[in-house]
Design an enzyme around this catalytic site. Structure first.
Site, short mmCIF file in Angstrom:
data_model
loop_
_atom_site.label_atom_id
_atom_site.label_comp_id
_atom_site.label_asym_id
_atom_site.label_seq_id
_atom_site.Cartn_x
_atom_site.Cartn_y
_atom_site.Cartn_z
N CYS A 78 -46.74 9.99 -75.71
CA CYS A 78 -45.46 9.28 -75.89
C CYS A 78 -45.67 7.94 -76.59
O CYS A 78 -46.25 7.02 -76.01
CB CYS A 78 -44.82 9.09 -74.51
SG CYS A 78 -43.38 8.02 -74.50
N CYS A 81 -44.04 4.93 -74.88
CA CYS A 81 -44.77 4.59 -73.65
C CYS A 81 -45.89 3.61 -73.95
O CYS A 81 -46.20 2.73 -73.15
CB CYS A 81 -45.37 5.85 -73.02
SG CYS A 81 -44.13 7.01 -72.44
#
Length: 159
Positions: A78, A81
């Site tokens: 991600c 993230c």
């Protein structure tokens, strides 16, 4: 044709530091001469690391914690993230240990927690107090530090 640029101008690096030479095309030589002094003035700062927990530690680290816990649900694949990771680390340094605990948990090895807490978008942060998810505290998507502090202050946590 390359442009010759003199670095011996006022408010620039003195000719003696460059040996009276001229840089061709850019001021890279200027940056190179200033770099050692710039880095020498930096201080080493010790920061607390955000604790990464496994699913087996969930109950002990989050549900049984004496202080509120901000959980960062993330994944290695991600991109956002990774962006929020730095924000969460800075938030860890902004809040005293006795006021807020911040942990990270990877979603891929913990699908049961993902389902239980409805983590459908990443990154997701959720605040837990007294072993329960604080209603309305779940936030999905990247966030900057001022917005994160504002989000937490809405639940009584001020840095």
């Amino acid at each position: 044709m390359a442009t010759t640029l003199s670095l011996c101008a006022p408010n620039r690096v003195s000719c003696s530091r460059l040996g009276g030479k001229r840089a061709v095309g850019s001021t890279r030589a200027l940056a190179a001469t200033r770099a050692p002094a710039r880095f020498a003035s930096r201080r080493s700062v010790t920061t607390r690391a955000v604790q990464e927990i496994a699913g087996a530690d969930w109950k002990k680290e989050v549900l049984e914690s004496d202080v509120p816990v901000l959980v960062d649900f993330w994944a290695t694949w991600c991109g956002p993230c990774k962006l929020i990771s730095k924000v969460v680390e800075k938030a860890e340094d902004s809040f005293p240990k006795d006021k807020l605990k911040i942990v990270k948990i990877e979603v891929d090895p913990n699908p049961d927690l993902v389902e239980e807490y409805g983590v459908y978008g990443l990154p997701t942060i959720i605040l837990f107090k007294d072993g329960k998810m604080v209603e309305g505290s779940k936030r999905e998507g990247a966030i900057n530090l001022p917005k994160l502090k504002e989000h937490l202050s809405a639940y009584g946590l001020d840095a």
